[in-house]
Design a protein around this motif. Sequence first.
Motif, PDB file in Angstrom:
ATOM      1  N   HIS A 289       5.229 117.771 -27.241  1.00 27.54           N
ATOM      2  CA  HIS A 289       5.609 118.736 -28.291  1.00 27.54           C
ATOM      3  C   HIS A 289       6.626 118.111 -29.249  1.00 27.54           C
ATOM      4  O   HIS A 289       6.572 118.359 -30.460  1.00 27.54           O
ATOM      5  N   HIS A 290       7.535 117.317 -28.726  1.00 25.43           N
ATOM      6  CA  HIS A 290       8.508 116.629 -29.576  1.00 25.43           C
ATOM      7  C   HIS A 290       7.803 115.673 -30.534  1.00 25.43           C
ATOM      8  O   HIS A 290       8.156 115.595 -31.732  1.00 25.43           O
ATOM      9  N   ASN A 291       6.811 114.954 -30.049  1.00 21.58           N
ATOM     10  CA  ASN A 291       6.094 113.993 -30.888  1.00 21.58           C
ATOM     11  C   ASN A 291       5.294 114.690 -31.985  1.00 21.58           C
ATOM     12  O   ASN A 291       5.184 114.182 -33.105  1.00 21.58           O
ATOM     13  N   ILE A 292       4.735 115.849 -31.656  1.00 22.94           N
ATOM     14  CA  ILE A 292       4.024 116.629 -32.679  1.00 22.94           C
ATOM     15  C   ILE A 292       4.985 117.032 -33.792  1.00 22.94           C
ATOM     16  O   ILE A 292       4.682 116.909 -34.984  1.00 22.94           O
ATOM     17  N   ALA A 293       6.160 117.504 -33.397  1.00 22.76           N
ATOM     18  CA  ALA A 293       7.165 117.917 -34.383  1.00 22.76           C
ATOM     19  C   ALA A 293       7.613 116.731 -35.237  1.00 22.76           C
ATOM     20  O   ALA A 293       7.787 116.864 -36.464  1.00 22.76           O
ATOM     21  N   GLN A 294       7.809 115.555 -34.617  1.00 18.53           N
ATOM     22  CA  GLN A 294       8.220 114.382 -35.382  1.00 18.53           C
ATOM     23  C   GLN A 294       7.157 113.987 -36.394  1.00 18.53           C
ATOM     24  O   GLN A 294       7.473 113.646 -37.543  1.00 18.53           O
TER      25      GLN A 294
END
Length: 380
Positions: A289-294
């Motif tokens: 989820h963090h990578n999607i946001a980045q």
Amino acid sequence: MIQQQLASSEQYMQNKLDERKLLGNYRHLKQKSNLIDFCSNDYLGFARSADLKTAIQNEVDSYPLNLNGATGSRLISGNISYAEDLERQIAAFHHSEAGLLFNSGYDANIGLFSSLPQKGDTIIHDELIHASIIDGARLSHANRYTFRHNDLESLESKLKQAKGICYVVIESVYSMDGDTPPIWDILNLTQQYGAQLIIDEAHAVGLYPTGLIAHLELSGKVFARVVTFGKAIGCHGAIVLGSNLLREYLINFSRAFIYTTAAPFHQLAAVKMAYQLLKHSTIEIAQLHHNIAQFKKGIQPSGFNRLLRSDSVIQCILLNNNEKAKQAAQALQNAGCDVRPILSPTVAIGTERIRICLHSYNTADEISLLTTTINNITHE
């Protein structure tokens, strides 16, 4: 005469291939590259996990009497208690009463939709639904309607035309756009018109550990779900989730289940161990989820009109024709990012794109390289 028929068949095939080449959508197989992975469905890294590989081998070794192959269909010689136990475990994990294993996601959809709806019934599916669902629906001989993507008015207009038993089919996360439909609203519509809702969860499991439907606590309101193991689960195969009655029906009437050799023990063990790993993958899911946001934060405003709206692992940049999509993918590959073009006829003409799959194992630097390269492309 036979020679003429052979020549005619060869000429037909060659003409069709030449036509594909002329249109710029000729397909060919590629070997895996050493580029940064932004194209595979291995969202949580299970397919490459050394820990999972070890767990699978240990599980296989602990059952030394099991055969290399299943030896037959599950109704003849291919059924084992391990498979039935696995079905119960997976069904419980996804908050379902029962489940039936199939050898692939394609087989599961073919098996479900070719056997359940009958002539005189109605299947209504989103226009962007998986090809395997369309193929299964065609085999059913039921009436088939398509509604505009995520369009409630279009769906309701088709529900008003439905005859017999009606099945509405959607995906919880769409494979080519990466978006999520208005599930609550669709569920309300299906209940209003007495239709059954079936949901393909192939791209939702992993992003949501138990799938989006269980995450939303809607499992008891959905007629059936299809969960595949070749994406975030990192293995192969699929399961149709639903009631005990549905399971027994498919065992008796689904030709894709009845007339195929069962999965070998190694495949079952791989799926079981992957599910055990999934239960303890909180860190990997949070990182995903963090990578999607980045990624979404890194795309510059000038590229927003080309980036399809999605909060999932699937992110798409529209290029609107095959040649531009291929050029953009090549530019990304030249920069070290393995991104593939999605061309018509896989998607509708005018919606050709590059399709990006994000993973828990993609680093911040890799995602930065990806977004910087995309921003440069969209500025050109």
